[in-house]
Design a protein around this motif. Structure first.
Motif: not given
Length: 284
Positions: A183-184, A225-234, A203-208
């Motif tokens: 994201y920018g 939670g980190l599981d949701a983070v890793v899943e979104s990253v992949l 999901r991008r807003q959550f990661l931000y």
């Protein structure tokens, strides 16, 4: 409406507190109205005066504030006022009036007045921007460039898909124009997307929010939670991650397990790269 009036009145106070350029503008306009030469450009003078009064009075300032939408702060309505042009015009007319009886040999008599005007303009402030804001931005830009240069040296390729803290993403493409960003700036600066209908997905807003909470609250796991983070990253196909160096050890350890790769020190940040979707397995 009451809230808009409150924002307009506070906005004028904040605008004048950051610099005195508005005072120089008003002084120039008064001089031009009461001087004979200043009224030669009557249309310009009338517009500049009307626009300035519109921005100063809270009752009228809410009109351009409504037009520009709530995504912009009060200070942006001053883009309607030709502040620099009107101030420069007033100074030019003032100096021409004062110097009209001087010849080439009497330039020393006019020099003190010119220096006085110059000092007055320079003491008007920083055009609404705090000096320490510029220093902070300069430091962040320099640090981001150094991090991106080292990142390019380590990976040996251009075009990584990067997820990193805001201070890195804001200047990342100044060093590597081929770098893809999750994201920018329009993620955290809403004014950049005030008239756009596109918005970042949840999901991008959550990661931000998760990334920015690492350096602030040190309890980013509470955001989902980190599981949701890793899943979104992949799922997004990100291949390069930078975390703040002060992230909790437990957070780093669980990221390493989830991504199947070890964190590497990169300046004040932790670098994750070389992971694949097949290596992901939810943590216990």
């Amino acid at each position: 409406m009451t809230q808009l009036l409150h924002r307009a009145s506070l906005g004028w106070a904040e605008y004048t507190a950051d610099g005195k350029l508005a005072a120089a503008l008003l002084a120039s306009l008064l001089f031009l109205w009461f001087g004979r030469k200043g009224r030669k450009n009557l249309a310009f003078l009338a517009y500049a005066s009307a626009a300035a009064v519109c921005c100063i009075l809270p009752v009228t300032a809410i009109l351009p504030m409504l037009y520009q939408t709530a995504a912009y702060d009060y200070v942006w309505i001053w883009s309607l006022v030709p502040v620099t042009a009107a101030t420069a015009y007033g100074i030019t007319v003032f100096l021409s009036e004062y110097w009209k009886d001087f010849d080439g040999k009497q330039w020393k008599r006019g020099l003190p007045v010119a220096l006085l005007v110059l000092c007055a303009v320079l003491s008007c402030g920083s055009l609404g921007r705090e000096v320490w804001d510029r220093d902070r931005e300069k430091a962040e830009r320099e640090e981001a460039c150094l991090v991106m240069e080292e990142l390019s040296e380590r990976l040996g390729s251009i075009g990584v898909y990067l997820w990193a803290p805001r201070e890195i993403l804001e200047y990342a493409r100044e060093t590597d124009a081929g770098c893809r960003l999750l994201y920018g700036r329009n993620m955290w600066d809403e004014s950049l997307g005030a008239y756009a209908y596109d918005a970042y997905d949840e999901r991008r807003q959550f990661l931000y929010r998760w990334m920015e909470a690492l350096g602030e609250a040190q309890e980013a796991e509470h955001l989902g939670g980190l599981d949701a983070v890793v899943e979104s990253v992949l799922d997004f196909g990100i291949d390069c991650i930078l975390l703040p160096g002060d992230a909790l050890p437990e957070t780093v350890e669980r990221m390493e397990r989830g991504l199947g790769t070890k964190a590497q020190q990169l300046g004040d940040y932790l670098l994750f790269t070389g992971f694949r979707a097949g290596e992901y397995s939810p943590s216990d």
